[in-house]
Design an enzyme around this catalytic site. Structure first.
Site, PDB file in Angstrom:
ATOM      1  N   TYR A 171       0.861  -1.185   0.000  1.00 22.92           N
ATOM      2  CA  TYR A 171       0.000   0.000   0.000  1.00 22.92           C
ATOM      3  C   TYR A 171       0.894   1.231   0.000  1.00 22.92           C
ATOM      4  O   TYR A 171       1.818   1.333   0.811  1.00 22.92           O
ATOM      5  CB  TYR A 171      -0.889  -0.004   1.255  1.00 22.92           C
ATOM      6  CG  TYR A 171      -1.819   1.179   1.353  1.00 22.92           C
ATOM      7  CD1 TYR A 171      -2.926   1.291   0.518  1.00 22.92           C
ATOM      8  CD2 TYR A 171      -1.601   2.188   2.287  1.00 22.92           C
ATOM      9  CE1 TYR A 171      -3.793   2.375   0.611  1.00 22.92           C
ATOM     10  CE2 TYR A 171      -2.467   3.273   2.396  1.00 22.92           C
ATOM     11  CZ  TYR A 171      -3.558   3.356   1.558  1.00 22.92           C
ATOM     12  OH  TYR A 171      -4.407   4.431   1.649  1.00 22.92           O
TER      13      TYR A 171
ATOM     14  N   ASP B 294       9.331   2.611  -0.195  1.00 21.95           N
ATOM     15  CA  ASP B 294       8.313   3.312   0.581  1.00 21.95           C
ATOM     16  C   ASP B 294       8.561   2.962   2.049  1.00 21.95           C
ATOM     17  O   ASP B 294       8.218   1.878   2.514  1.00 21.95           O
ATOM     18  CB  ASP B 294       6.921   2.854   0.132  1.00 21.95           C
ATOM     19  CG  ASP B 294       5.813   3.589   0.877  1.00 21.95           C
ATOM     20  OD1 ASP B 294       6.098   4.114   1.972  1.00 21.95           O
ATOM     21  OD2 ASP B 294       4.680   3.624   0.375  1.00 21.95           O
TER      22      ASP B 294
ATOM     23  N   LYS C 119       4.655   9.306   8.969  1.00 23.60           N
ATOM     24  CA  LYS C 119       4.444   8.752  10.320  1.00 23.60           C
ATOM     25  C   LYS C 119       5.496   9.173  11.354  1.00 23.60           C
ATOM     26  O   LYS C 119       5.367  10.235  11.940  1.00 23.60           O
ATOM     27  CB  LYS C 119       4.335   7.233  10.237  1.00 23.60           C
ATOM     28  CG  LYS C 119       3.188   6.812   9.271  1.00 23.60           C
ATOM     29  CD  LYS C 119       2.763   5.403   9.461  1.00 23.60           C
ATOM     30  CE  LYS C 119       1.811   4.921   8.387  1.00 23.60           C
ATOM     31  NZ  LYS C 119       0.395   5.014   8.716  1.00 23.60           N
TER      32      LYS C 119
HETATM   33  N1  HOZ Z   1      -3.841   3.246   6.208  1.00 24.22           N
HETATM   34  C1  HOZ Z   1      -3.665   3.035   7.596  1.00 24.22           C
HETATM   35  C2  HOZ Z   1      -3.307   1.654   7.910  1.00 24.22           C
HETATM   36  N2  HOZ Z   1      -2.240   1.104   7.149  1.00 24.22           N
HETATM   37  C3  HOZ Z   1      -4.895   3.412   8.401  1.00 24.22           C
HETATM   38  C4  HOZ Z   1      -4.896   4.837   8.677  1.00 24.22           C
HETATM   39  C5  HOZ Z   1      -5.917   5.278   9.713  1.00 24.22           C
HETATM   40  O1  HOZ Z   1      -7.030   4.780   9.732  1.00 24.22           O
HETATM   41  O2  HOZ Z   1      -5.583   6.138  10.503  1.00 24.22           O
END
Ligand code: HOZ
Length: 428
Positions: free
Chosen positions: A142, A237, A265
């Site tokens: 992802y 990534d 992050k």
């Molecule tokens: N895309 C995030 C997990 N890999 C979730 C992000 C969220 O819900 O804060």
């Protein structure tokens, strides 16, 4: 005071699905999401006042735990100085220096506001540099929700059980080719079929959005070799792995040098931040140096920079931070594996350092297809059991467990004890 259920009902009236990011809706575990009121160290409290040991950690950023004094103090000071200027500031320079000093492959870096933006911009730079359009990604990885990356993507798309998103023009997805994680042959085939057209390979150097799927020995090195052979760029990534596996992220941990890297992050300390950087000759193409346009009013925001800098400096200046955390992670995930083994529950625990997950499957999980063999109904039972015992895990089989420096031995033990009772209840 309104509890989670009531807030969720209100939220659904005005916010799609009642949440601002799909996985949060608790859909795949069949529950009402907990609405979180506050957090401290490794704990969070919901609107009902129930306390949990938190293994989501905002999906990775909270590596020092919640409310670390150095981060809070830096944020307070920066907020008083001014929330946003839309102008250059000292903290951005310090942040760029710190990232470039920590990660050898990053010679120049540009701050943005999210991992999605970082990836979108890195791909643009890669395409401009190579003058090619096609990108290879891996099924189950992802890279945020930019149009071109929503092809066989992990995270929320896996949770929803959908291969891609509606609303992505066919033209945007046409240039995205999908390979199989840990399968170099699948990458070689795509290069051979698209001779001279592939700008870059983008990969999570440790997959953390289809659950945790680790690169097998030689996989990342193999990607480096293939990219060199075909004169394409290699993009790591590291939105999740950056500053998590160590100061130099997965690239330091596995010893492979990408051309470009994306971050997010942890480098924001809990504030919304992303960054992309890498080779100077590529990054010099970004405006105003070169013809690749990318901009943002809140890019390098002073409060976000202050939070990120405080967190990164603490990581850098705390002796043994990573060796202690990674050792605790190793011991925790090994014990988790043993407990499930003893309970005879089909499972596969994958982990590296403080990042890991359990798949409820008897398959060794080395790619997206293997991950999909997991028993998601069993994960939902596991999630509910753990939540009930005061342990807050990701509400989806296809996400990661994040340990932080704030998790105490007592809390890790309490968590493993809860796994034990899950095993017992299942075998009764
Ligand atoms: N895309 C995030 C997990 N890999 C979730 C992000 C969220 O819900 O804060």
């Amino acid at each position: 005071m309104a509890g989670s259920q009531e807030l969720f009902e209100r939220a659904k009236r005005y916010i799609p699905g009642g949440v601002n990011s799909p996985v949060r809706a608790f859909g795949s575990v069949g529950m009402t999401p907990r609405f979180i009121l506050r957090a401290e160290k490794d704990r969070i409290w919901d609107e009902e006042g129930k306390e949990y040991i938190d293994y989501v950690g905002s999906w990775g950023p909270m590596i020092l735990g919640h409310g670390h004094p150095a981060v809070l103090e830096a944020v307070e000071r920066a907020a008083h100085d001014g929330l946003s200027f839309g102008a250059a500031t000292r903290r951005e320079v310090e942040m760029a220096e710190l990232i470039c000093e920590s990660v050898a492959s990053v010679e120049m870096v540009r701050m943005v506001n999210s991992g999605t933006e970082a990836v979108m911009s890195a791909l643009r730079a890669a395409r401009a540099f190579t003058r090619r359009d096609k990108i290879i990604k891996f099924a189950g990885c992802y890279h945020g929700h930019a149009d071109a990356m929503l092809v066989q993507a992990g995270s929320g798309l896996m949770t929803q059980g959908i291969p891609g998103s509606a609303g992505v023009p066919a033209g945007c997805a046409r240039d995205t080719l999908t390979a199989v994680y840990n399968d170099l042959e699948s990458v070689r085939e795509l290069f051979a079929e698209n001779d001279g057209q592939i700008a870059a390979v983008i990969v999570e150097p440790a997959g953390a959005n289809m659950g945790v799927v680790l690169p097998e020995p030689g996989f990342l090195q193999g990607l480096r070799g293939i990219c060199d052979e075909w004169e394409a760029l290699l993009i790591f990534d590291e939105v999740i792995t950056g500053f998590r596996l160590g100061l130099d992220g997965a690239q330091g941990y596995y010893g492979v040098r990408p051309d470009l890297t994306t971050f997010g992050k942890i480098i924001g300390g809990g504030m919304p931040v992303g960054a992309y950087g890498g080779r100077k000759d590529i990054m010099s193409m970004v405006a105003p140096c070169g013809p690749v346009y990318q901009a943002g009013t809140l890019s390098g925001n002073p409060v976000a920079m202050a939070a990120g800098l405080a967190q990164l400096r603490t990581l850098k200046e705390t002796p043994d931070f990573y060796s202690d955390l990674n050792r605790a992670g190793d011991a925790f995930f090994r014990e988790l594996d043993t407990i499930l083994e003893e309970a005879r529950i089909p499972h596969c625990v994958n982990h590296v350092a403080s990042l890991g997950c359990v798949f409820f499957t008897d398959t060794v999980v080395r790619n997206y297809e293997d991950a999909q063999s997991s028993d998601t109904a069993r994960y939902a039972d596991y999630f509910r059991h753990m939540l009930d015992k005061g342990i807050y895990l990701a509400p989806s089989q296809f996400e990661a467990v994040f340990l932080s420096g704030a998790h105490t031995q007592a809390d890790l033990k309490k968590t493993l004890d809860a796994v034990r009772t899950f095993g017992k209840e299942l075998s009764e």
